[in-house]
Design an enzyme around this catalytic site. Sequence first.
Site, short mmCIF file in Angstrom:
data_model
loop_
_atom_site.label_atom_id
_atom_site.label_comp_id
_atom_site.label_asym_id
_atom_site.label_seq_id
_atom_site.Cartn_x
_atom_site.Cartn_y
_atom_site.Cartn_z
N ILE A 125 0.82 -1.21 0.00
CA ILE A 125 0.00 0.00 0.00
C ILE A 125 0.86 1.26 0.00
CG2 ILE A 125 -2.02 -1.05 1.08
CD1 ILE A 125 -1.10 0.02 3.75
N GLY A 129 11.72 5.47 0.62
CA GLY A 129 13.08 5.26 0.22
C GLY A 129 13.74 4.09 0.92
N LYS A 147 5.02 -1.67 8.20
CA LYS A 147 6.13 -1.00 7.53
C LYS A 147 7.37 -1.87 7.69
CE LYS A 147 8.93 3.21 7.78
NZ LYS A 147 9.11 4.50 8.49
N ASP A 235 9.32 15.06 7.19
CA ASP A 235 8.75 14.52 5.95
C ASP A 235 7.24 14.72 5.92
OD1 ASP A 235 8.89 13.39 3.45
OD2 ASP A 235 8.96 11.32 4.16
#
Length: 410
Positions: A125, A129, A147, A235
């Site tokens: 999904i 990087g 993750k 980010d």
Amino acid sequence: MAASHNINGGLLKSLLRIRTVKKRTIIVGLKSDNCSREVLRRFLAMEARTGDSVFAVHVLEPSDTFDPNSFHTHEDICKSKQVEFQVKVCGADSYITGLAHQVRINFAAVLVVGCSSSPCPEMVIGEGGNSMVYRAKLDSGCAAAVKVMKSTESSAEDLFREMEILSCLKHESVVQVIGYCYGKEVNAIVYNLLKGNLKQRLRCLQWSERMRVAIGVGKALKYLHSFSPPIIHRDVKSSNILLSDDCQPQLSDFGAAIVHKQNQQVSGCTKPFCVVGTFGYLAPEYMMYGKVDEKVDVYSYGVVLLELITDLQARSLLSCGLCERLIDPHLNKDYDKDEVQTMMTAARLCILHSSSRRPDMKTILQLFEEPHHSLKMQRKGQELLNEISPKGKTGLCRDDSSDSNETFEF
């Protein structure tokens, strides 16, 4: 005054201590399929240490065909490593309930729950990087995002740093962490899974929902910056803002986040620096000189505000001023003009070239949430913008750092 939160390395130290404990009692969950047996075999071969006691626990299911006397390979591995090994079969209302009970009665330090299959492309999904994000389903039936760090020399260190930060956070607009996995082959973090992200859903959002997102993300950043020392996300972007069914936002992906200490500030003139984040959202002082503070997040937040208004990273269009052609046509002109003006002013102030001129997140939230201050703040903000760019330009392409001692205050 915003509450101050202290951060220390306690969690990281406790996580690292797990690897130095001499003897452990470990519960490994087993199902009837061969995949569970393979997970157990790999765990014993790669993670079990001399002195460990391992209990492979199977929770009985209807029409069960589980054979507890068929683990000869596993037993051989344990004998060679001087690990105590036992297969246990028990009854319970559910798989997790049974394992949790075994953890309690055996005072286990580690619980290992195998997965039913390897990740496949359809489960992906997201991709960053240094990681891949997979959709998963917990035993409770709830959806989760996993993750998985890409295998690098620093993947374990990155895992512990992100977990150290996430374990300190508790805010309705910050993603919730469920757990993590540390191993020689896999380093992963498990989060709650919402209904997509802002980048995916932006064009379908009504104006009131976009305002909700702007305020929610603003609160999340104000919360992060209130820690002592502050947490810098680094980010902030539309794809890292998850949305619930009712468009409540949650800021996610803390892989680039750092605890900012003044004595760690990088000087771009004397030392090399590594820029992380996403091009288009990076503050100029960070991208050019490696300078990091709260204003780096403020700049990225300003770009997100522009996306909420225009569906574009429309910095170059701001010189045109507020006009109908800047506003996302997918809104079908169904928006509050005063709120659009407020968000546009906030965005322009957030992306000023000079970081010292940018307001902090507390000030930006006042602009959104306190109507009696809004007009005054917008007027002062416009005066600042006019001072920098008398002809109506934002000054993004010129260096106004010579006035860096001036700050934006109300």
